[in-house]
Design a protein around this motif. Structure first.
Motif, PDB file in Angstrom:
ATOM      1  N   MET A   1      12.674  35.853  49.767  1.00 37.68           N
ATOM      2  CA  MET A   1      13.176  35.901  50.984  1.00 37.68           C
ATOM      3  C   MET A   1      14.779  35.194  51.786  1.00 37.68           C
ATOM      4  O   MET A   1      14.978  34.612  50.427  1.00 37.68           O
ATOM      5  CB  MET A   1      12.245  34.897  51.125  1.00 37.68           C
ATOM      6  CG  MET A   1      12.327  34.395  52.734  1.00 37.68           C
ATOM      7  SD  MET A   1      11.088  32.839  53.647  1.00 37.68           S
ATOM      8  CE  MET A   1       9.859  34.066  53.804  1.00 37.68           C
ATOM      9  N   ASP A   2      15.613  35.797  52.267  1.00 37.37           N
ATOM     10  CA  ASP A   2      16.069  35.391  52.160  1.00 37.37           C
ATOM     11  C   ASP A   2      16.407  34.224  53.519  1.00 37.37           C
ATOM     12  O   ASP A   2      15.883  33.932  53.879  1.00 37.37           O
ATOM     13  CB  ASP A   2      17.735  37.076  52.788  1.00 37.37           C
ATOM     14  CG  ASP A   2      16.969  37.811  53.720  1.00 37.37           C
ATOM     15  OD1 ASP A   2      16.109  36.831  54.743  1.00 37.37           O
ATOM     16  OD2 ASP A   2      17.706  38.419  54.790  1.00 37.37           O
ATOM     17  N   PHE A   3      17.817  34.112  53.660  1.00 29.14           N
ATOM     18  CA  PHE A   3      18.066  33.112  54.317  1.00 29.14           C
ATOM     19  C   PHE A   3      17.811  33.014  55.743  1.00 29.14           C
ATOM     20  O   PHE A   3      16.988  31.898  56.320  1.00 29.14           O
ATOM     21  CB  PHE A   3      19.501  32.016  54.310  1.00 29.14           C
ATOM     22  CG  PHE A   3      20.555  31.342  55.096  1.00 29.14           C
ATOM     23  CD1 PHE A   3      20.309  30.309  54.713  1.00 29.14           C
ATOM     24  CD2 PHE A   3      20.579  31.614  56.314  1.00 29.14           C
ATOM     25  CE1 PHE A   3      20.852  29.275  55.453  1.00 29.14           C
ATOM     26  CE2 PHE A   3      21.342  31.263  56.535  1.00 29.14           C
ATOM     27  CZ  PHE A   3      21.224  28.934  56.582  1.00 29.14           C
ATOM     28  N   MET A   4      17.820  34.233  56.241  1.00 33.62           N
ATOM     29  CA  MET A   4      17.668  34.240  57.979  1.00 33.62           C
ATOM     30  C   MET A   4      16.283  34.122  57.724  1.00 33.62           C
ATOM     31  O   MET A   4      15.837  33.914  59.266  1.00 33.62           O
ATOM     32  CB  MET A   4      18.554  35.553  58.603  1.00 33.62           C
ATOM     33  CG  MET A   4      20.400  35.093  58.211  1.00 33.62           C
ATOM     34  SD  MET A   4      20.375  33.706  59.519  1.00 33.62           S
ATOM     35  CE  MET A   4      20.258  34.587  60.862  1.00 33.62           C
ATOM     36  N   THR A 108       8.541  23.152  42.858  1.00 37.08           N
ATOM     37  CA  THR A 108       7.419  23.459  41.734  1.00 37.08           C
ATOM     38  C   THR A 108       6.518  24.811  42.041  1.00 37.08           C
ATOM     39  O   THR A 108       6.456  25.365  43.051  1.00 37.08           O
ATOM     40  CB  THR A 108       5.664  22.398  41.739  1.00 37.08           C
ATOM     41  OG1 THR A 108       6.319  21.096  41.338  1.00 37.08           O
ATOM     42  CG2 THR A 108       4.850  23.090  41.234  1.00 37.08           C
ATOM     43  N   ASP A 109       6.502  25.800  41.597  1.00 36.17           N
ATOM     44  CA  ASP A 109       5.921  27.158  41.493  1.00 36.17           C
ATOM     45  C   ASP A 109       4.927  27.300  42.230  1.00 36.17           C
ATOM     46  O   ASP A 109       3.803  26.179  42.051  1.00 36.17           O
ATOM     47  CB  ASP A 109       6.376  28.094  39.703  1.00 36.17           C
ATOM     48  CG  ASP A 109       6.294  29.631  40.344  1.00 36.17           C
ATOM     49  OD1 ASP A 109       6.242  29.504  41.302  1.00 36.17           O
ATOM     50  OD2 ASP A 109       5.764  30.326  39.638  1.00 36.17           O
ATOM     51  N   PRO A 120       1.350  33.150  47.999  1.00 36.24           N
ATOM     52  CA  PRO A 120       2.578  33.997  48.686  1.00 36.24           C
ATOM     53  C   PRO A 120       3.466  34.840  48.316  1.00 36.24           C
ATOM     54  O   PRO A 120       4.235  36.174  48.612  1.00 36.24           O
ATOM     55  CB  PRO A 120       3.611  33.086  50.033  1.00 36.24           C
ATOM     56  CG  PRO A 120       3.488  32.108  49.060  1.00 36.24           C
ATOM     57  CD  PRO A 120       1.694  32.083  48.400  1.00 36.24           C
ATOM     58  N   LYS A 121       3.580  35.131  46.523  1.00 38.84           N
ATOM     59  CA  LYS A 121       4.383  35.724  46.136  1.00 38.84           C
ATOM     60  C   LYS A 121       3.898  37.173  45.278  1.00 38.84           C
ATOM     61  O   LYS A 121       4.203  37.651  44.872  1.00 38.84           O
ATOM     62  CB  LYS A 121       4.864  34.783  44.666  1.00 38.84           C
ATOM     63  CG  LYS A 121       5.992  33.400  44.851  1.00 38.84           C
ATOM     64  CD  LYS A 121       6.086  32.987  43.765  1.00 38.84           C
ATOM     65  CE  LYS A 121       7.261  33.594  42.471  1.00 38.84           C
ATOM     66  NZ  LYS A 121       7.917  32.323  41.814  1.00 38.84           N
ATOM     67  N   THR A 122       2.367  36.974  45.071  1.00 37.57           N
ATOM     68  CA  THR A 122       1.742  37.906  44.308  1.00 37.57           C
ATOM     69  C   THR A 122       0.753  38.357  45.536  1.00 37.57           C
ATOM     70  O   THR A 122       0.717  39.588  45.522  1.00 37.57           O
ATOM     71  CB  THR A 122       0.985  37.780  43.684  1.00 37.57           C
ATOM     72  OG1 THR A 122       0.167  36.235  43.608  1.00 37.57           O
ATOM     73  CG2 THR A 122       1.661  37.370  42.507  1.00 37.57           C
ATOM     74  N   GLY A 129       0.532  45.527  43.154  1.00 33.03           N
ATOM     75  CA  GLY A 129       2.346  45.378  43.338  1.00 33.03           C
ATOM     76  C   GLY A 129       3.002  44.595  44.263  1.00 33.03           C
ATOM     77  O   GLY A 129       4.184  44.712  45.178  1.00 33.03           O
ATOM     78  N   GLY A 130       2.331  43.286  44.451  1.00 34.59           N
ATOM     79  CA  GLY A 130       3.467  41.970  45.336  1.00 34.59           C
ATOM     80  C   GLY A 130       2.737  42.439  46.983  1.00 34.59           C
ATOM     81  O   GLY A 130       1.923  43.115  47.399  1.00 34.59           O
TER      82      GLY A 130
END
Length: 145
Positions: A1-4, A108-109, A120-122, A129-130
């Motif tokens: 995820m980027d800043f904006m 923590t991860d 939210p990562k997988t 596939g994400g």
């Protein structure tokens, strides 16, 4: 995820204490809050609205109040991502030890799917596939290409 995207997400979920927030979402929003604090302090200094007592000025106080609920909600969602109840955020009231625990938990991860939602990562368990699924590639035949 980027800043904006992180800032937009946290501001749009400003009172949403459910769900999960990735590390990048939380820490980018924390950076945004820090930058807003610097900017509002500069505006206070230029306008002469800062107080001599060392506390924030009028504009800085308004900025801090505006970001209080979004920051609290992002912190609770970050704790959910680590598998903890949002009420654990109150441990930050305890000086030093509470602050250290909160920082460690925020660093923590992500945990696997839990009662607060899918990772939210997988994405949901078993999805390889994400998350979210990527759009179909150009030329895959789905769009006639």
């Amino acid at each position: 995820m980027d800043f904006m995207t992180a800032v937009r997400t946290c501001l749009s979920k400003y009172v949403d204490f459910s769900g999960r927030a990735r590390r990048s979402e939380y820490w980018y929003f924390a950076l945004f809050g820090f930058l807003v604090g610097i900017a509002t302090s500069v505006v206070d200094a230029l306008l002469g609205t800062s107080y001599d007592t060392g506390s924030g000025g009028l504009v800085n106080t308004a900025g801090s109040l505006a970001l209080f609920l979004p920051s609290l909600a992002a912190g609770v969602r970050r704790l959910h991502d680590t598998g903890r109840s949002g009420w654990w955020i109150l441990i930050g009231i305890i000086p030093i030890i509470g602050w250290i625990l909160i920082i460690v938990w925020f660093c923590t991860d992500s945990k696997a799917d839990n009662q607060y939602g899918p990772n939210p990562k997988t994405g949901p368990a078993g999805y390889e596939g994400g998350y979210p699924p990527p759009p179909p590639a150009y030329g895959s035949g789905q769009y006639g290409g």
